[in-house]
Design an enzyme around this catalytic site. Structure first.
Site, PDB file in Angstrom:
ATOM      1  N   PRO A 160      10.492  79.815  52.810  1.00 10.56           N
ATOM      2  CA  PRO A 160      10.430  79.314  54.189  1.00 10.56           C
ATOM      3  C   PRO A 160      11.175  80.280  55.117  1.00 10.56           C
ATOM      4  O   PRO A 160      12.399  80.322  55.124  1.00 10.56           O
ATOM      5  CB  PRO A 160      11.124  77.952  54.099  1.00 10.56           C
ATOM      6  CG  PRO A 160      12.031  78.066  52.909  1.00 10.56           C
ATOM      7  CD  PRO A 160      11.397  79.022  51.959  1.00 10.56           C
ATOM      8  N   ASP A 210      15.599  83.732  54.617  1.00 10.14           N
ATOM      9  CA  ASP A 210      15.178  82.701  53.673  1.00 10.14           C
ATOM     10  C   ASP A 210      15.962  81.431  53.983  1.00 10.14           C
ATOM     11  O   ASP A 210      17.163  81.348  53.695  1.00 10.14           O
ATOM     12  CB  ASP A 210      15.444  83.181  52.242  1.00 10.14           C
ATOM     13  CG  ASP A 210      14.949  82.207  51.184  1.00 10.14           C
ATOM     14  OD1 ASP A 210      14.662  81.045  51.528  1.00 10.14           O
ATOM     15  OD2 ASP A 210      14.872  82.609  50.004  1.00 10.14           O
ATOM     16  N   HIS A 211      15.266  80.437  54.555  1.00 10.28           N
ATOM     17  CA  HIS A 211      15.953  79.240  55.028  1.00 10.28           C
ATOM     18  C   HIS A 211      16.438  78.353  53.884  1.00 10.28           C
ATOM     19  O   HIS A 211      17.187  77.394  54.111  1.00 10.28           O
ATOM     20  CB  HIS A 211      15.022  78.433  55.943  1.00 10.28           C
ATOM     21  CG  HIS A 211      15.715  77.792  57.096  1.00 10.28           C
ATOM     22  ND1 HIS A 211      17.091  77.681  57.188  1.00 10.28           N
ATOM     23  CD2 HIS A 211      15.236  77.205  58.230  1.00 10.28           C
ATOM     24  CE1 HIS A 211      17.419  77.062  58.312  1.00 10.28           C
ATOM     25  NE2 HIS A 211      16.303  76.760  58.957  1.00 10.28           N
ATOM     26  N   ARG A 212      16.060  78.656  52.644  1.00  3.75           N
ATOM     27  CA  ARG A 212      16.561  77.886  51.504  1.00  3.75           C
ATOM     28  C   ARG A 212      18.040  78.144  51.265  1.00  3.75           C
ATOM     29  O   ARG A 212      18.760  77.256  50.778  1.00  3.75           O
ATOM     30  CB  ARG A 212      15.770  78.237  50.240  1.00  3.75           C
ATOM     31  CG  ARG A 212      14.300  77.851  50.270  1.00  3.75           C
ATOM     32  CD  ARG A 212      13.559  78.370  49.046  1.00  3.75           C
ATOM     33  NE  ARG A 212      13.623  79.831  48.941  1.00  3.75           N
ATOM     34  CZ  ARG A 212      13.066  80.528  47.951  1.00  3.75           C
ATOM     35  NH1 ARG A 212      12.415  79.890  46.982  1.00  3.75           N
ATOM     36  NH2 ARG A 212      13.151  81.848  47.924  1.00  3.75           N
ATOM     37  N   ILE A 229      19.947  80.415  53.649  1.00  2.54           N
ATOM     38  CA  ILE A 229      20.615  80.895  54.866  1.00  2.54           C
ATOM     39  C   ILE A 229      20.358  79.908  55.995  1.00  2.54           C
ATOM     40  O   ILE A 229      19.210  79.693  56.409  1.00  2.54           O
ATOM     41  CB  ILE A 229      20.108  82.296  55.265  1.00  2.54           C
ATOM     42  CG1 ILE A 229      20.388  83.305  54.143  1.00  2.54           C
ATOM     43  CG2 ILE A 229      20.767  82.750  56.566  1.00  2.54           C
ATOM     44  CD1 ILE A 229      19.846  84.697  54.415  1.00  2.54           C
TER      45      ILE A 229
END
Length: 440
Positions: free
Chosen positions: A237, A411-413, A415
């Site tokens: 994501p 990477d929104h997982r 960060i």
């Protein structure tokens, strides 16, 4: 006793490769350390050295052969004192005899021991109307001497996913089924399962188009790029943050540095300074210098920057390791060496595999702004736009400044937005106050 020369594993992840060029011929005497061939992996062409001494008795795999599995015998050497012609004849007979036996065994067991198709996969194919296509594929292979040619890796992948090899159309040499064919077949079936009423010829790699065109086979590099970028966009994501950065102070400092370094024949590029700024910003924001790893997160203690370099047929990302600790002059010299070797296809795997973050600069092409795709397993990448003269407000007064638009993909997982923003702020500050780049 004859010596088997096998396809080497030139990197930890290599499972197959292309035998690009033989540098020896049958009858040549070689010693340990001599280079036998050039092997093309997905990212580079690498030299293959022999560890044994002897005479090349028989070359079993011609140059240009693709999808050669690691461990496959590609040549046979005769040791000192052996009859070279006898070794060559023996090698040739050993190739043909197992092949003939395999043909007979395959014919005898084709009906009783084929790999069963998983019920859901079979249903997906049936629902999407692929029945006729499957029958045609099966018939075409049954017409070919009763033997299905497939690489060991393809066979393992097919068995793991319950795929009947008779239903797969091979794209390798002489119709050989390779790993990519199995992956494409599974992807097609999955697509059919999710959209059973929609015909999707693109999923099979066969597009019908009336416009005159040429069909160009994908190189190893292009196939890997396609696979990895698809994985990135499907699995990661992405969150994007963009800042406008004033470049004038950095450009002025670069000019002064290059004047003083001219006597050493060193010329620092804008990209060199941006790489150093990125590395220092990562060190200042450790929550961004990370990678997603299943049920854990890896936090790195140094900044290894992968730099996107355009090469013939694709893109490669040589790594500047510990870029946060290197001087600008050392970083610049190393970067130029890496770029040169990358464009010659001479990088070693450890020089392009890994990295903690990436940078891609398209400013030289006049691109104002773009969003880069994260290079897994990394969790961030910077996209550098072109520096252009724009109106800029300084102390409530409008002036003209050189400004670049820079976008970070994260990477929104692993960060959070706030941490990504802190990184972009630190990077912007270092570029606009570039003495900080020299001070660290």
């Amino acid at each position: 006793m004859s010596i088997e020369v096998k396809m080497p594993a030139l990197s930890p992840t290599m499972t197959e490769g292309t035998l690009a060029k033989w540098l020896v011929k049958e009858g040549d005497a070689v010693k340990a350390g001599d280079i036998l061939a050039e092997i093309e992996t997905d990212k580079a062409i690498m030299e293959f050295e022999t560890v044994d001494a002897g005479i090349i008795a028989k070359i079993l795999v011609p140059e240009g052969s693709e999808n050669i599995a690691v461990g496959q015998v590609i040549a046979v050497m005769a040791e000192a004192g052996e009859d070279v012609s006898q070794v060559a004849a023996s090698a040739s007979s050993q190739i043909s005899e197992p092949s003939e036996k395999a043909d007979v065994a395959q014919k005898e067991t084709a009906d009783s021991e084929t790999i069963s198709i998983d019920a859901s996969l079979d249903k997906a194919i049936s629902n999407a109307g692929y029945g006729n296509k499957t029958e045609n594929m099966t018939a075409s292979y049954q017409e070919k001497a009763g033997r299905i040619k497939a690489s060991p890796l393809a066979k393992r992948l097919a068995k793991k996913n319950h795929v009947d090899l008779k239903q797969v159309n091979g794209s390798g040499p002489h119709g050989r089924i390779i790993k990519a064919d199995i992956e494409a077949f599974i992807a097609e079936a999955n697509q059919a399962s999710s959209n059973p009423s929609v015909s999707t010829p693109e999923a099979s790699g066969k597009i019908t188009h009336d416009t005159p065109h040429n069909s160009i086979k994908l190189s190893n590099m292009r196939r890997v790029i396609a696979r990895r970028l698809t994985e990135s966009k499907q699995n990661i994501p992405h969150i994007y943050l963009t800042v406008d950065v004033q470049m004038d102070a950095l450009l002025k400092l670069r000019s002064e540095l290059n004047e003083s370094l001219a006597v050493q024949n060193i010329k620092i590029s804008v990209n060199d300074m941006l790489i150093k700024a990125q590395a220092l910003a990562l060190k200042a924001t450790p929550n961004v210098n990370v990678a997603f790893d299943g049920d854990q997160m890896l936090q790195f203690s140094q900044a290894d920057i992968s730099v996107a370099v355009s090469v013939e047929g694709g893109l490669i990302t040589p790594i500047l390791k510990q870029a946060d600790t290197k001087s600008l002059s050392a970083l610049s010299v190393e970067m130029k060496e890496l770029i040169a070797r990358a464009r010659e296809g001479r990088l070693q795997p450890q020089e392009y595999q890994g990295g903690t973050s990436s940078i891609s600069n398209m400013g030289m092409f006049g691109i104002k702004q773009f969003n880069a795709v994260i290079n897994p397993p990394q969790a961030s990448i910077l996209a550098i736009g072109s520096g252009e003269r724009r109106p800029w407000v300084i102390d409530d007064a409008i002036t003209i400044a050189t400004v670049a638009t820079i976008t970070g993909s994260f990477d929104h997982r692993v960060i959070d937005g706030a941490d990504a923003a802190a990184f972009m702020s630190a990077f912007k500050h270092l570029v606009e106050k570039p003495l900080g780049i020299l001070a660290q």
